[in-house]
Design a protein around this motif. Structure first.
Motif, PDB file in Angstrom:
ATOM      1  N   VAL A   1       0.884  -1.165   0.000  1.00  0.00           N
ATOM      2  CA  VAL A   1       0.000   0.000   0.000  1.00  0.00           C
ATOM      3  C   VAL A   1       0.925   1.218   0.000  1.00  0.00           C
ATOM      4  CG1 VAL A   1      -1.710   1.270   1.374  1.00  0.00           C
ATOM      5  CG2 VAL A   1      -1.817  -1.235   1.238  1.00  0.00           C
ATOM      6  N   VAL A   2       0.715   2.125  -0.961  1.00  0.00           N
ATOM      7  CA  VAL A   2       1.705   3.203  -1.130  1.00  0.00           C
ATOM      8  C   VAL A   2       1.108   4.601  -1.051  1.00  0.00           C
ATOM      9  CG1 VAL A   2       3.339   1.855  -2.516  1.00  0.00           C
ATOM     10  CG2 VAL A   2       1.429   3.026  -3.657  1.00  0.00           C
ATOM     11  N   ASN A   3       1.997   5.541  -0.802  1.00  0.00           N
ATOM     12  CA  ASN A   3       1.692   6.967  -0.887  1.00  0.00           C
ATOM     13  C   ASN A   3       2.294   7.510  -2.178  1.00  0.00           C
ATOM     14  OD1 ASN A   3       0.341   7.686   1.628  1.00  0.00           O
ATOM     15  ND2 ASN A   3       2.219   6.914   2.577  1.00  0.00           N
ATOM     16  N   TYR A   4       1.978   8.758  -2.465  1.00  0.00           N
ATOM     17  CA  TYR A   4       2.476   9.330  -3.717  1.00  0.00           C
ATOM     18  C   TYR A   4       4.005   9.312  -3.787  1.00  0.00           C
ATOM     19  CZ  TYR A   4       3.033  12.256  -7.771  1.00  0.00           C
ATOM     20  OH  TYR A   4       3.383  12.716  -9.014  1.00  0.00           O
ATOM     21  N   GLU A   5       4.635   9.592  -2.664  1.00  0.00           N
ATOM     22  CA  GLU A   5       6.107   9.660  -2.677  1.00  0.00           C
ATOM     23  C   GLU A   5       6.712   8.332  -3.158  1.00  0.00           C
ATOM     24  OE1 GLU A   5       4.319  11.489  -0.630  1.00  0.00           O
ATOM     25  OE2 GLU A   5       5.178  13.253  -1.594  1.00  0.00           O
ATOM     26  N   ASP A   6       6.034   7.223  -2.883  1.00  0.00           N
ATOM     27  CA  ASP A   6       6.555   5.914  -3.300  1.00  0.00           C
ATOM     28  C   ASP A   6       6.506   5.728  -4.818  1.00  0.00           C
ATOM     29  OD1 ASP A   6       6.861   4.922  -0.583  1.00  0.00           O
ATOM     30  OD2 ASP A   6       4.678   4.956  -0.522  1.00  0.00           O
ATOM     31  N   ILE A   7       5.501   6.316  -5.445  1.00  0.00           N
ATOM     32  CA  ILE A   7       5.355   6.066  -6.889  1.00  0.00           C
ATOM     33  C   ILE A   7       5.834   7.244  -7.734  1.00  0.00           C
ATOM     34  CG2 ILE A   7       3.479   4.382  -6.675  1.00  0.00           C
ATOM     35  CD1 ILE A   7       1.611   6.783  -7.432  1.00  0.00           C
ATOM     36  N   LYS A   8       6.148   8.328  -7.040  1.00  0.00           N
ATOM     37  CA  LYS A   8       6.578   9.538  -7.759  1.00  0.00           C
ATOM     38  C   LYS A   8       7.729   9.253  -8.740  1.00  0.00           C
ATOM     39  CE  LYS A   8       7.742  14.297  -6.514  1.00  0.00           C
ATOM     40  NZ  LYS A   8       7.992  15.164  -5.359  1.00  0.00           N
ATOM     41  N   PRO A   9       8.762   8.487  -8.335  1.00  0.00           N
ATOM     42  CA  PRO A   9       9.869   8.260  -9.277  1.00  0.00           C
ATOM     43  C   PRO A   9       9.404   7.595 -10.569  1.00  0.00           C
ATOM     44  CG  PRO A   9      10.419   7.450  -7.072  1.00  0.00           C
ATOM     45  CD  PRO A   9       8.984   7.837  -7.037  1.00  0.00           C
ATOM     46  N   TYR A  10       8.427   6.690 -10.473  1.00  0.00           N
ATOM     47  CA  TYR A  10       7.932   6.007 -11.681  1.00  0.00           C
ATOM     48  C   TYR A  10       7.224   7.011 -12.591  1.00  0.00           C
ATOM     49  CZ  TYR A  10       8.739   1.717  -9.016  1.00  0.00           C
ATOM     50  OH  TYR A  10       9.319   0.703  -8.292  1.00  0.00           O
ATOM     51  N   ILE A  11       6.421   7.857 -11.961  1.00  0.00           N
ATOM     52  CA  ILE A  11       5.646   8.825 -12.750  1.00  0.00           C
ATOM     53  C   ILE A  11       6.584   9.860 -13.374  1.00  0.00           C
ATOM     54  CG2 ILE A  11       3.912  10.660 -12.531  1.00  0.00           C
ATOM     55  CD1 ILE A  11       2.399   8.709 -10.699  1.00  0.00           C
ATOM     56  N   GLU A  12       7.591  10.241 -12.622  1.00  0.00           N
ATOM     57  CA  GLU A  12       8.541  11.219 -13.174  1.00  0.00           C
ATOM     58  C   GLU A  12       9.312  10.625 -14.353  1.00  0.00           C
ATOM     59  OE1 GLU A  12      10.703  12.685  -9.779  1.00  0.00           O
ATOM     60  OE2 GLU A  12       9.196  14.280  -9.489  1.00  0.00           O
ATOM     61  N   ARG A  13       9.601   9.339 -14.273  1.00  0.00           N
ATOM     62  CA  ARG A  13      10.300   8.708 -15.409  1.00  0.00           C
ATOM     63  C   ARG A  13       9.425   8.762 -16.654  1.00  0.00           C
ATOM     64  NH1 ARG A  13      11.817   2.989 -13.159  1.00  0.00           N
ATOM     65  NH2 ARG A  13      12.220   2.550 -15.354  1.00  0.00           N
ATOM     66  N   ILE A  14       8.134   8.528 -16.479  1.00  0.00           N
ATOM     67  CA  ILE A  14       7.228   8.591 -17.636  1.00  0.00           C
ATOM     68  C   ILE A  14       7.145  10.032 -18.157  1.00  0.00           C
ATOM     69  CG2 ILE A  14       4.814   8.287 -18.369  1.00  0.00           C
ATOM     70  CD1 ILE A  14       4.745   5.868 -16.415  1.00  0.00           C
ATOM     71  N   ALA A  15       7.063  10.986 -17.222  1.00  0.00           N
ATOM     72  CA  ALA A  15       7.012  12.396 -17.636  1.00  0.00           C
ATOM     73  C   ALA A  15       8.286  12.774 -18.396  1.00  0.00           C
ATOM     74  CB  ALA A  15       6.846  13.288 -16.411  1.00  0.00           C
TER      75      ALA A  15
ATOM     76  N   ILE B   1       4.590   1.313 -15.561  1.00  0.00           N
ATOM     77  CA  ILE B   1       3.464   1.068 -14.646  1.00  0.00           C
ATOM     78  C   ILE B   1       2.194   0.588 -15.343  1.00  0.00           C
ATOM     79  CG2 ILE B   1       4.151   2.646 -12.786  1.00  0.00           C
ATOM     80  CD1 ILE B   1       2.210   4.706 -14.000  1.00  0.00           C
ATOM     81  N   SER B   2       2.095   0.795 -16.658  1.00  0.00           N
ATOM     82  CA  SER B   2       0.820   0.483 -17.316  1.00  0.00           C
ATOM     83  C   SER B   2       1.023  -0.138 -18.690  1.00  0.00           C
ATOM     84  CB  SER B   2       0.013   1.784 -17.462  1.00  0.00           C
ATOM     85  OG  SER B   2      -1.062   1.596 -18.323  1.00  0.00           O
ATOM     86  N   ALA B   3       0.286  -1.225 -18.938  1.00  0.00           N
ATOM     87  CA  ALA B   3       0.369  -1.863 -20.250  1.00  0.00           C
ATOM     88  C   ALA B   3      -0.288  -0.985 -21.312  1.00  0.00           C
ATOM     89  CB  ALA B   3      -0.305  -3.236 -20.198  1.00  0.00           C
ATOM     90  N   GLU B   4      -1.337  -0.281 -20.926  1.00  0.00           N
ATOM     91  CA  GLU B   4      -1.975   0.677 -21.839  1.00  0.00           C
ATOM     92  C   GLU B   4      -1.106   1.930 -21.875  1.00  0.00           C
ATOM     93  OE1 GLU B   4      -5.464   0.803 -23.066  1.00  0.00           O
ATOM     94  OE2 GLU B   4      -5.381  -1.359 -22.704  1.00  0.00           O
ATOM     95  N   PRO B   5      -0.936   2.542 -23.058  1.00  0.00           N
ATOM     96  CA  PRO B   5      -0.119   3.765 -23.070  1.00  0.00           C
ATOM     97  C   PRO B   5      -0.708   4.853 -22.172  1.00  0.00           C
ATOM     98  CG  PRO B   5      -0.651   3.025 -25.304  1.00  0.00           C
ATOM     99  CD  PRO B   5      -1.445   2.164 -24.371  1.00  0.00           C
ATOM    100  N   ILE B   6       0.155   5.478 -21.395  1.00  0.00           N
ATOM    101  CA  ILE B   6      -0.270   6.647 -20.605  1.00  0.00           C
ATOM    102  C   ILE B   6      -0.345   7.812 -21.593  1.00  0.00           C
ATOM    103  CG2 ILE B   6       0.381   8.243 -18.723  1.00  0.00           C
ATOM    104  CD1 ILE B   6      -0.208   5.409 -17.711  1.00  0.00           C
ATOM    105  N   THR B   7      -1.521   8.424 -21.686  1.00  0.00           N
ATOM    106  CA  THR B   7      -1.692   9.473 -22.695  1.00  0.00           C
ATOM    107  C   THR B   7      -1.588  10.877 -22.117  1.00  0.00           C
ATOM    108  OG1 THR B   7      -4.053   9.151 -22.353  1.00  0.00           O
ATOM    109  CG2 THR B   7      -3.082   8.124 -24.312  1.00  0.00           C
ATOM    110  N   GLU B   8      -1.738  10.995 -20.810  1.00  0.00           N
ATOM    111  CA  GLU B   8      -1.563  12.299 -20.173  1.00  0.00           C
ATOM    112  C   GLU B   8      -1.392  12.112 -18.674  1.00  0.00           C
ATOM    113  OE1 GLU B   8      -5.053  14.819 -20.662  1.00  0.00           O
ATOM    114  OE2 GLU B   8      -6.300  13.031 -20.781  1.00  0.00           O
ATOM    115  N   LEU B   9      -0.947  13.182 -18.034  1.00  0.00           N
ATOM    116  CA  LEU B   9      -0.790  13.143 -16.575  1.00  0.00           C
ATOM    117  C   LEU B   9      -1.763  14.159 -15.984  1.00  0.00           C
ATOM    118  CD1 LEU B   9       3.083  12.925 -16.585  1.00  0.00           C
ATOM    119  CD2 LEU B   9       1.504  11.111 -15.912  1.00  0.00           C
ATOM    120  N   LEU B  10      -2.520  13.711 -15.011  1.00  0.00           N
ATOM    121  CA  LEU B  10      -3.544  14.586 -14.442  1.00  0.00           C
ATOM    122  C   LEU B  10      -3.005  15.221 -13.172  1.00  0.00           C
ATOM    123  CD1 LEU B  10      -6.597  12.248 -15.066  1.00  0.00           C
ATOM    124  CD2 LEU B  10      -5.685  14.059 -16.524  1.00  0.00           C
ATOM    125  N   THR B  11      -2.978  16.540 -13.155  1.00  0.00           N
ATOM    126  CA  THR B  11      -2.396  17.239 -12.003  1.00  0.00           C
ATOM    127  C   THR B  11      -3.452  17.391 -10.920  1.00  0.00           C
ATOM    128  OG1 THR B  11      -2.879  19.291 -13.149  1.00  0.00           O
ATOM    129  CG2 THR B  11      -0.627  18.487 -13.292  1.00  0.00           C
TER     130      THR B  11
END
Ligand code: AMP
Length: 627
Positions: A104-118, A126-136
């Motif tokens: 069970v995670v908080n944002y800080e745990d997954i932030k590095p993954y999301i930043e890599r995608i950004a 993190i996702s088999a489907e293409p990530i098409t945008e990031l929602l702020t």
């Protein structure tokens, strides 16, 4: 194009009674066009068909357990080979393994993954489907908005969710197909990440999508605001044009609203400031010259179409009365309700809304976030304090961390999650989601209480957001950020020989826009001389606090004007002792007493207010950049 060998309707029928079948369906439908519709998970139906909509809601709430199992299975099997999940599950799928291995995670745990995608790495992290945008999100991390992944398919999930709101509203309010909705909707700034993905708020993403643009113009989707005015990036022009269109079409308006109560009230305040100019536009049949957005100008001019002095007189008559009590009902006389979220932190706006509304019901239809859309209010006409949301079980896989009512920080609790079907009446939980878009066992931060069940689906009251002390609009300031900001600002008075001995805060929403108020008790270092405060320095303290708050606060304050200048009220010696006496008289333990960093009780605020010796306001809006 190949057509699907399955008859999806039949499959759905089976699915209602047997979850095992869906496994086969899932396998059989792979590679066929209907796979993206997810038969059974996102059933396909005619959104204009009220009865079909109600039936879907019945099915979803009857078969919560099966649907949740299916959702989890679908998410895991689809994403088993993402870097994130493979790290925990080794490509295997079993619910028990998922619960045991995936943390069970908080944002800080997954932030590095999301930043890599950004920054341009593959979505497959993190996702088999293409990530098409990031929602702020309006939740922040390190002062910046959290970014939630989203996929093309997710827009359909949102459309499905919005469509489900229609039959619920129609069940309680007749004749909604005989007019329009005056919804004041806005887009917010967006940026492009280094990878080329857009990062923007969830509603901006939705309003800009084809799902919104090409929505079927059924009875529920007819708005007085043309899309061009909603999509206008200049929020002042956008609001002016939307109000003008709403006033011109006043006879057709059956419901008014905005997403959150704060935005609706800001619009009413804007109307107070601009009604004369709006009336003049209506009288002359000419849109003000400062509306320079060409597409807005074009559509609004079409709606304005001709000079209408009769309508201008009528609006002028209503708006020039001394009190604006009941103004909504006077300006839009056929309105049946006001649709705005008034639960959670928005509850502070209920009295002001009631003042303007003329007795209209306040309707909170849904509970949603950037992570995922969560729940629907099945009793939309209930009074705000009785509103509960039923989580829609095909939106995501939901788990719940039990929360002890009086434990402020749930991090301290090392408890296991509970499934959606196992939550207990009256118990508090923090919501944890596993989404179709790459979040796994993610703590949303919202604390909910179970209030009942609709069929087999639990219903939840939104209680509060974990660790948020102040909120006026979409800002969410926590205790830690407030402390950091106050610590920076207090240095300025320390240089003059003062000490900040105590502080607390409250969100003052008695005027629009609301603003943060800090109560400061100061003392002279080493002397009992009377406090003589330099207003310039105190104003600088206010600005320093604002400058130190997170980017959502600063955006609301600088760009959206949805938060007013921060105020520091200096209180006289001994005020915080009086506050402690009051809290103890209300049941706080003397031994464990800690100064509350945010005050909600009117009585406590009065105690502080009656001891104020100086009031100072920030003179400058803080800086803000999209990122
Ligand atoms: P955001 O991530 O900026 O979209 O904000 C989503 C958050 O807004 C949720 O997690 C809740 O804390 C809050 N929120 C959304 N809908 C509601 C609602 N109906 N009632 C109370 N709070 C809500």
């Amino acid at each position: 194009m190949r057509s699907c060998p399955l008859n999806c309707t039949a499959v759905k029928q089976q699915f209602r009674t047997c979850s095992r079948i869906t496994k086969d369906v899932n396998q059989m439908s792979r590679g066929y066009p209907c796979q993206s519709i997810l038969p059974g998970i996102l059933p396909d139906y005619d959104p204009n068909d009220n009865e079909a909509g109600m039936k879907i809601l019945e099915d979803l709430t009857e078969n919560v357990y099966q649907i949740q199992q299916r959702v989890l299975e679908e998410i895991i099997t689809r994403n088993a080979h993402t870097e994130y999940l493979e790290g925990f599950l080794n490509g295997q799928y079993e619910k028990e393994l998922f619960e045991r291995k995936v943390p069970v995670v908080n944002y800080e745990d997954i932030k590095p993954y999301i930043e890599r995608i950004a920054n341009g790495e593959s979505s497959n992290i993190i996702s088999a489907e293409p990530i098409t945008e990031l929602l702020t999100s309006s939740g922040t991390s390190g002062g910046q908005p959290k970014m939630m992944p989203s996929t093309a398919e997710d827009l359909h999930r949102k459309t499905f969710f919005y469509n489900l709101l229609v039959p619920v509203m129609n069940k309680y309010v007749d004749g909604l197909d005989e007019g329009k909705g005056m919804y004041l909707l806005f887009v917010k700034p967006e940026i492009e990440t280094p990878s080329g993905l857009m990062a923007r708020p969830v509603l901006t993403s939705y309003y800009k999508s084809n799902n919104f643009k090409n929505r079927p113009l059924n009875r529920f989707n007819v708005y007085t605001s043309p899309d061009e005015t909603i999509l206008c990036s200049d929020s002042k022009q956008s609001l002016y044009c939307q109000l003008l269109c709403g006033l011109v079409q006043r006879e057709e308006v059956l419901r008014v609203g905005a997403v959150f109560a704060s935005a609706f009230l800001r619009s009413i305040k804007f109307l107070e400031d601009y009604w004369k100019e709006l009336c003049s536009n209506i009288r002359k049949g000419h849109v003000s010259d400062w509306i320079t957005d060409s597409s807005c100008r074009k559509v609004v001019s079409l709606i304005l179409s001709r000079p209408n002095s009769e309508l201008a007189d009528l609006i002028e008559h209503e708006c020039s009365t001394k009190s604006w009590e009941g103004i909504i009902k006077k300006l839009w006389p056929r309105t049946k309700y006001i649709e705005v979220i008034v639960t959670g932190s928005m509850a502070q706006y209920i009295p002001t809304l009631e003042f303007y509304s003329g007795g209209l019901p306040l309707v909170s239809t849904m509970y949603a976030s950037s992570e995922c859309y969560f729940g629907i209010n099945f009793k939309p006409l209930n009074k705000p304090s009785d509103v509960s949301y039923t989580l829609v079980p095909n939106m995501a896989y939901f788990e719940f961390l039990p929360v002890k009512k009086n434990l402020a920080d749930t991090e301290k609790e090392a408890v296991e999650t509970v499934d959606l079907v196992d939550v207990k009446l009256g118990q508090y939980y923090e919501l944890v989601v596993t989404t179709f878009t790459g979040l796994y066992r993610y703590r949303v931060g919202d604390i909910l209480m179970v209030t009942g069940f609709y069929n087999n689906a639990p219903q939840f009251r939104f209680m509060h957001r974990r660790n948020v002390v102040l909120s006026i609009d979409t800002d969410k300031t926590n205790e830690e950020d407030l402390l950091k900001a106050v610590t920076k600002a207090k240095h300025l008075v320390e240089l003059l020989g003062f000490l900040l001995i105590e502080y607390t805060s409250y969100a003052d929403t008695s005027s629009i826009p609301g603003h943060y108020v800090l109560f400061w008790e100061l003392t002279n270092k080493g002397s009992n001389d009377l406090l003589v405060l330099d207003p310039k320095i105190m104003e600088e303290c206010c600005s320093t606090v604002e400058e130190s708050l997170d980017s959502v606060y600063r955006r609301c304050r600088r760009k959206d004007n949805s938060i007013g200048p921060l105020e520091i009220r200096v209180v006289k010696d001994g005020t915080f002792d009086a506050l402690m006496d009051f809290c103890v008289s209300q049941g706080s333990s003397v031994n464990q007493y800690k100064t509350p960093r945010c005050i909600k009780s009117e009585e406590a605020i009065n105690i502080l207010d009656s001891r104020v010796v100086g009031r100072f306001f920030s003179q400058n809006a803080p800086s803000w950049e999209p990122f």
